[in-house]
Every structure is written in structure tokens, then in C-alpha cells.
Scaffold this active site. Sequence first.
Site, PDB file in Angstrom:
ATOM      1  N   MET A  84      56.134  55.369 121.696  1.00 15.64           N
ATOM      2  CA  MET A  84      56.585  56.894 121.666  1.00 15.64           C
ATOM      3  C   MET A  84      56.733  56.981 119.914  1.00 15.64           C
ATOM      4  O   MET A  84      57.539  57.959 119.573  1.00 15.64           O
ATOM      5  CB  MET A  84      57.770  56.926 122.338  1.00 15.64           C
ATOM      6  CG  MET A  84      57.643  57.093 123.687  1.00 15.64           C
ATOM      7  SD  MET A  84      58.983  58.056 124.600  1.00 15.64           S
ATOM      8  CE  MET A  84      60.405  57.313 124.168  1.00 15.64           C
ATOM      9  N   LEU A 133      57.952  53.484 114.972  1.00 15.73           N
ATOM     10  CA  LEU A 133      57.549  52.076 115.262  1.00 15.73           C
ATOM     11  C   LEU A 133      58.476  50.984 114.384  1.00 15.73           C
ATOM     12  O   LEU A 133      58.743  51.385 113.198  1.00 15.73           O
ATOM     13  CB  LEU A 133      56.165  51.959 115.082  1.00 15.73           C
ATOM     14  CG  LEU A 133      55.115  52.735 115.666  1.00 15.73           C
ATOM     15  CD1 LEU A 133      53.654  52.695 115.442  1.00 15.73           C
ATOM     16  CD2 LEU A 133      55.258  52.744 117.355  1.00 15.73           C
ATOM     17  N   HIS A 152      57.342  46.921 117.958  1.00 14.15           N
ATOM     18  CA  HIS A 152      55.832  47.412 118.009  1.00 14.15           C
ATOM     19  C   HIS A 152      54.800  46.624 117.404  1.00 14.15           C
ATOM     20  O   HIS A 152      53.738  46.531 118.041  1.00 14.15           O
ATOM     21  CB  HIS A 152      55.966  49.058 117.676  1.00 14.15           C
ATOM     22  CG  HIS A 152      56.840  49.618 118.396  1.00 14.15           C
ATOM     23  ND1 HIS A 152      58.040  50.399 117.711  1.00 14.15           N
ATOM     24  CD2 HIS A 152      57.030  50.221 119.643  1.00 14.15           C
ATOM     25  CE1 HIS A 152      58.597  51.322 118.731  1.00 14.15           C
ATOM     26  NE2 HIS A 152      57.924  50.965 119.809  1.00 14.15           N
ATOM     27  N   LYS A 203      61.472  44.379 126.546  1.00 22.38           N
ATOM     28  CA  LYS A 203      62.738  45.212 126.078  1.00 22.38           C
ATOM     29  C   LYS A 203      63.109  46.273 127.247  1.00 22.38           C
ATOM     30  O   LYS A 203      64.082  46.141 127.274  1.00 22.38           O
ATOM     31  CB  LYS A 203      62.582  45.840 124.971  1.00 22.38           C
ATOM     32  CG  LYS A 203      63.430  47.083 124.563  1.00 22.38           C
ATOM     33  CD  LYS A 203      64.634  46.473 123.871  1.00 22.38           C
ATOM     34  CE  LYS A 203      65.444  47.636 123.510  1.00 22.38           C
ATOM     35  NZ  LYS A 203      65.323  49.136 123.945  1.00 22.38           N
ATOM     36  N   SER A 244      64.109  51.840 118.490  1.00 26.26           N
ATOM     37  CA  SER A 244      63.698  52.868 117.636  1.00 26.26           C
ATOM     38  C   SER A 244      65.084  53.830 117.623  1.00 26.26           C
ATOM     39  O   SER A 244      65.461  54.456 116.549  1.00 26.26           O
ATOM     40  CB  SER A 244      62.675  53.944 118.299  1.00 26.26           C
ATOM     41  OG  SER A 244      61.461  53.358 118.515  1.00 26.26           O
ATOM     42  N   ARG A 245      66.091  53.595 118.606  1.00 26.16           N
ATOM     43  CA  ARG A 245      67.187  54.127 118.724  1.00 26.16           C
ATOM     44  C   ARG A 245      68.471  53.420 117.933  1.00 26.16           C
ATOM     45  O   ARG A 245      69.187  53.957 117.590  1.00 26.16           O
ATOM     46  CB  ARG A 245      67.809  54.321 120.084  1.00 26.16           C
ATOM     47  CG  ARG A 245      66.861  55.546 120.931  1.00 26.16           C
ATOM     48  CD  ARG A 245      67.306  55.515 122.441  1.00 26.16           C
ATOM     49  NE  ARG A 245      66.872  56.735 122.958  1.00 26.16           N
ATOM     50  CZ  ARG A 245      65.947  56.476 124.037  1.00 26.16           C
ATOM     51  NH1 ARG A 245      65.425  55.518 124.345  1.00 26.16           N
ATOM     52  NH2 ARG A 245      65.412  57.508 124.493  1.00 26.16           N
TER      53      ARG A 245
HETATM   54  P1  AMP Z   1      58.701  52.817 122.930  1.00 25.11           P
HETATM   55  O1  AMP Z   1      58.023  53.246 121.714  1.00 25.11           O
HETATM   56  O2  AMP Z   1      60.322  52.532 122.837  1.00 25.11           O
HETATM   57  O3  AMP Z   1      58.227  53.550 124.038  1.00 25.11           O
HETATM   58  O4  AMP Z   1      58.346  51.590 122.988  1.00 25.11           O
HETATM   59  C1  AMP Z   1      56.642  51.329 123.196  1.00 25.11           C
HETATM   60  C2  AMP Z   1      56.727  49.765 123.964  1.00 25.11           C
HETATM   61  O5  AMP Z   1      57.279  48.796 122.796  1.00 25.11           O
HETATM   62  C3  AMP Z   1      57.171  49.520 125.155  1.00 25.11           C
HETATM   63  O6  AMP Z   1      56.594  48.689 125.760  1.00 25.11           O
HETATM   64  C4  AMP Z   1      58.496  48.722 124.853  1.00 25.11           C
HETATM   65  O7  AMP Z   1      58.832  47.828 125.850  1.00 25.11           O
HETATM   66  C5  AMP Z   1      58.019  47.895 123.394  1.00 25.11           C
HETATM   67  N1  AMP Z   1      59.190  47.593 122.667  1.00 25.11           N
HETATM   68  C6  AMP Z   1      60.293  48.468 122.216  1.00 25.11           C
HETATM   69  N2  AMP Z   1      61.125  47.519 121.652  1.00 25.11           N
HETATM   70  C7  AMP Z   1      60.749  46.326 121.680  1.00 25.11           C
HETATM   71  C8  AMP Z   1      61.234  45.051 121.122  1.00 25.11           C
HETATM   72  N3  AMP Z   1      62.066  45.223 120.573  1.00 25.11           N
HETATM   73  N4  AMP Z   1      60.449  44.031 121.548  1.00 25.11           N
HETATM   74  C9  AMP Z   1      59.343  43.911 122.103  1.00 25.11           C
HETATM   75  N5  AMP Z   1      58.923  45.269 122.650  1.00 25.11           N
HETATM   76  C10 AMP Z   1      59.371  46.292 122.261  1.00 25.11           C
END
Ligand code: AMP
Length: 287
Positions: free
Chosen positions: A35, A38, A42, A154, A191-192
Site C-alpha cells: 500500500m 514503503l 518492504h 508481519k 508504515s503506521r
Molecule cells: P502494506 O503496505 O502494509 O500493506 O504491506 C505490504 C507488504 O509488506 C505486506 O505483505 C506486509 O506484510 C509486508 N510488510 C509490512 N511490514 C513488514 C515488515 N516489518 N517486515 C516484513 N514485511 C512487512
Amino acid sequence: MPTPIPVVFEAVAPLRNQVRAWREGGDTIVLVPTMGALHEGHRALVAYAKTLGRRVVASIFVNPTQFGPTEDFSRYPRDVDADLAALAEAGADAAYVPTAETMYPEGFASRIELDGPSEGLCGDFRPGHFSGVATVVTKLINQAQPDIALFGEKDFQQLQVIRRVTRDLDMPVSIAGLPTLREADGLALSSRNRYLSAVERAVAPRLHAALEGIAKNLAAGGEAGPLLAEGLETLEAAGFGPVQYLAVRDAETLSPVTRVERPARVLVAAYLGRTRLIDNVAVAPGS
Ligand code: AMP
């Protein structure tokens, strides 16, 4: 010299043409859905994706249907230029940045309905969330047609939901997972995290510390009930609240576990101020 920005696709047809050309050239294609906003986690996903296949497509789409009406969709951080630079640095070959119109054209009326691993945990607190995730991920996979789609542990429940959906719907894709990337103090990258105040940021790593403590005692034969009750007290004393759930689940089915005899997971979702944090750790029996 800056690393070149990967080729950006906004529509399905050119993306598919590129993927087809790569496949005809003998390449394996890995999709990394994100989303945006990054971070290192990511970037690590993209770098790991590069070890799984020759070509990596990272998608960026803040999916409205997985946010509840009171959640942070409108304030979710967005910075596509920074994201494209991060993807370039991490080695992505293409970015897929679909418009809302491409994903949800006028008249869109379908949604995936789920049971099993979507039930409980985040499913209890975010009604419709996993249905939104499953639907958008299915669309992204159908659009990009990768050989492999990669997700982070995560979001462990999300990963298990996607494994289930792709198996149940006979989607011709393999699902891969990557362990969570953390700050040096244990806080899972997210991201949060940028929503956290300095004081909250100092408290935040205690979430992971609490999970590790519970996992260690479970692995040594401890019973989930008292360990979770103690963990909850520790988190509340540290300043977390409300703690939406703190649970021990089977690592595959996500069904509740009292003593760990097969691979399991300790999972948590808790507010720290206005920010909702989630995390989880593995428990290996007898370790
Ligand atoms: P998001 O942009 O938060 O939807 O995350 C995109 C992808 O990145 C998802 O598969 C998440 O599980 C992965 N992700 C987010 N944070 C982490 C992290 N700290 N370590 C590994 N993968 C992550």
C-alpha cells in the site's frame, strides 16, 4: 548516478504484456503487493522477491475496501515518488500503480467471502477487512499473473488468509512469506509507526518483548491462559490500551491453542495512543 525508476504501469493490459514477454523469455515473475509508504520491510520483501524470481513487480494501491469507516484510509501516508525511488533501490523491475477506477470501475459488485483463518483476531475487530484484502489481492494476482506472490509475516493472519484463498480458488500462483523486519529495539517496521509520538515510540518495542516472553514460556511447555493474562497486564501497565487481542494460535489454521505441540504463533493487536499496532512471533514446540 541515481538508480533508474522501474517502469510504471497504471493499466492491466500493458502490465500483462510486459509479464507475458518476460515469461516468454524464460523469467519467473514475483508480485509484491503493497500500500506504499514503503519502509525497510518492504525493501527487504522486494530484495527477497529478487531471490525467488528474475522479475519483480511491486504494486502500490491503498485499497479502500479493506479499511473500516472509522479507520485511517484518508490519512494513510501516500508518497508515490519516494516509493518508486525505494522500489528502484531495492531492485524492482516494474511498479504497478493502478488507479481506483482500474481496481473498482463503475458497477463493481463482487467480493470474496471467507471463513477459516479470517475468523477471530483482526477479523473480530475489522469487519470486512479480510474480505477486502482477499478481493484486492485476487484482483492484483489476476491482473499481474505472477508465478509467485510474496507477503510479510508481519501481517500473519493476512498471509494465512491469502494462502487459503489461493488454494481454495485454484489460483495458479505460489504464495511466499518473509519473516518480519524489525528495528534494533524489536519494533516491527510498519508504515503506521510514523503516527507514534516520541514517548509512544519509546514504549512501542515492549509489544514485541511481551510476545517473545510468552513464546519462550510456551515453548518450554507453559499453558497459554495464564501466560496471556500476565502478558496483557504487562502491556496495559506499559501504556497499551485497548489491547484488542493477545492470543496463541496454530500457525497454519489459526485455531486457538492451549499448549504448543505444533508450530504456533503468538499474535497481538493493541492501541498505543491513537495508533493501532499489530505484531506476532513464532513458537516452535520444545525449542
Ligand atoms: P502494506 O503496505 O502494509 O500493506 O504491506 C505490504 C507488504 O509488506 C505486506 O505483505 C506486509 O506484510 C509486508 N510488510 C509490512 N511490514 C513488514 C515488515 N516489518 N517486515 C516484513 N514485511 C512487512
